[in-house]
Write an enzyme that holds these catalytic residues in place. Structure first.
Site, PDB file in Angstrom:
ATOM      1  N   GLU A   1       0.327   5.353   0.634  1.00 51.10           N
ATOM      2  CA  GLU A   1      -0.579   6.418   1.064  1.00 51.10           C
ATOM      3  C   GLU A   1      -0.111   7.787   0.575  1.00 51.10           C
ATOM      4  O   GLU A   1       1.001   7.945   0.080  1.00 51.10           O
ATOM      5  CB  GLU A   1      -0.683   6.430   2.592  1.00 51.10           C
ATOM      6  CG  GLU A   1      -1.381   5.219   3.140  1.00 51.10           C
ATOM      7  CD  GLU A   1      -1.556   5.242   4.640  1.00 51.10           C
ATOM      8  OE1 GLU A   1      -2.274   4.377   5.148  1.00 51.10           O
ATOM      9  OE2 GLU A   1      -0.968   6.119   5.330  1.00 51.10           O
TER      10      GLU A   1
ATOM     11  N   CYS B   1     -10.294  -4.748   0.666  1.00 51.84           N
ATOM     12  CA  CYS B   1     -11.390  -3.791   0.823  1.00 51.84           C
ATOM     13  C   CYS B   1     -12.329  -3.879  -0.382  1.00 51.84           C
ATOM     14  O   CYS B   1     -12.050  -4.582  -1.361  1.00 51.84           O
ATOM     15  CB  CYS B   1     -10.834  -2.375   0.974  1.00 51.84           C
ATOM     16  SG  CYS B   1     -10.188  -1.660  -0.558  1.00 51.84           S
TER      17      CYS B   1
ATOM     18  N   ASN C   1       0.834  -1.191   0.000  1.00 51.25           N
ATOM     19  CA  ASN C   1       0.000   0.000   0.000  1.00 51.25           C
ATOM     20  C   ASN C   1       0.874   1.249   0.000  1.00 51.25           C
ATOM     21  O   ASN C   1       1.968   1.265   0.560  1.00 51.25           O
ATOM     22  CB  ASN C   1      -1.005  -0.001   1.162  1.00 51.25           C
ATOM     23  CG  ASN C   1      -0.391  -0.126   2.534  1.00 51.25           C
ATOM     24  OD1 ASN C   1       0.549  -0.878   2.762  1.00 51.25           O
ATOM     25  ND2 ASN C   1      -0.960   0.597   3.498  1.00 51.25           N
TER      26      ASN C   1
ATOM     27  N   CYS D   1     -10.755  -2.888  -3.774  1.00 57.63           N
ATOM     28  CA  CYS D   1      -9.833  -3.929  -4.252  1.00 57.63           C
ATOM     29  C   CYS D   1     -10.605  -5.145  -4.760  1.00 57.63           C
ATOM     30  O   CYS D   1     -10.240  -5.738  -5.777  1.00 57.63           O
ATOM     31  CB  CYS D   1      -8.856  -4.322  -3.149  1.00 57.63           C
ATOM     32  SG  CYS D   1      -7.620  -3.046  -2.834  1.00 57.63           S
TER      33      CYS D   1
ATOM     34  N   GLU E   1      -3.253  -4.431  -2.969  1.00 54.21           N
ATOM     35  CA  GLU E   1      -3.821  -5.308  -3.985  1.00 54.21           C
ATOM     36  C   GLU E   1      -3.896  -4.609  -5.336  1.00 54.21           C
ATOM     37  O   GLU E   1      -3.484  -5.149  -6.370  1.00 54.21           O
ATOM     38  CB  GLU E   1      -5.218  -5.794  -3.579  1.00 54.21           C
ATOM     39  CG  GLU E   1      -5.242  -6.591  -2.298  1.00 54.21           C
ATOM     40  CD  GLU E   1      -5.476  -5.758  -1.045  1.00 54.21           C
ATOM     41  OE1 GLU E   1      -4.855  -4.671  -0.890  1.00 54.21           O
ATOM     42  OE2 GLU E   1      -6.287  -6.184  -0.201  1.00 54.21           O
TER      43      GLU E   1
END
Length: 159
Positions: free
Chosen positions: A63, A111, A61, A114, A74
């Site tokens: 950010e 999530c 990930n 994803c 993902e």
């Protein structure tokens, strides 16, 4: 009239119960998690996927202070893979996520955004992608397809 959805998933007790390729995916996702850029949420996620040619691709990930500009592990991994291997099928996708300082966790599923992105690639390649989501040092959940995690899926067949 009320109806019920049921989903099927496998519970794997831990890394030692994985086969060799699954262990490699677990370890690669675990390593990718260390490259996460998550200064705001402090929630690091790593992803590894297996291509049909046997190659493993990883991502984490990323950010951004402008929150919607970040990207989950993902999608980072899948989008990079699609850009670099546009016609290669994805066979398996492995995700490990937990707070930065965690020593243990529960399995963290993809999530909603994803899940929708994974669905797009399943539809594109016309074959399911096995999804694994793991804790740092415990149970691992496995589904045969993202459709197990995304009932009432929306895909291009509706357009």
């Amino acid at each position: 009239m009320e109806k019920e959805f049921k989903t099927t998933f496998e519970v794997i007790s831990g890394k030692n119960d994985l086969n060799e390729i699954e262990k490699k995916l677990y370890e690669t996702a675990f390593e990718a998690r260390e490259n996460a850029y998550a200064p705001y949420s402090k929630f690091d996620v790593g992803c590894a996927l297996l291509l049909e040619n046997g190659e493993i691709v990883k991502g984490s990930n990323q950010e951004n202070a402008a929150y919607p500009s970040g990207l989950c592990a993902e999608r980072t991994t899948i989008f990079w893979t699609s850009a670099n291997y546009p016609n290669m099928k994805i066979e398996k996708l492995f995700v490990i996520g937990a707070p930065k300082e965690a020593v243990s966790s529960v399995p963290i599923p993809p999530c909603g955004a994803c899940r929708q992105s994974i669905l797009e690639y399943e539809a594109k390649q016309e074959t399911p992608i096995e999804i694994y989501f793991a804790s740092l040092n415990g149970e691992i959940f496995k589904t045969k397809s993202i459709r197990d995690l995304l009932p009432f899926s929306f895909d291009a067949s509706f357009l």
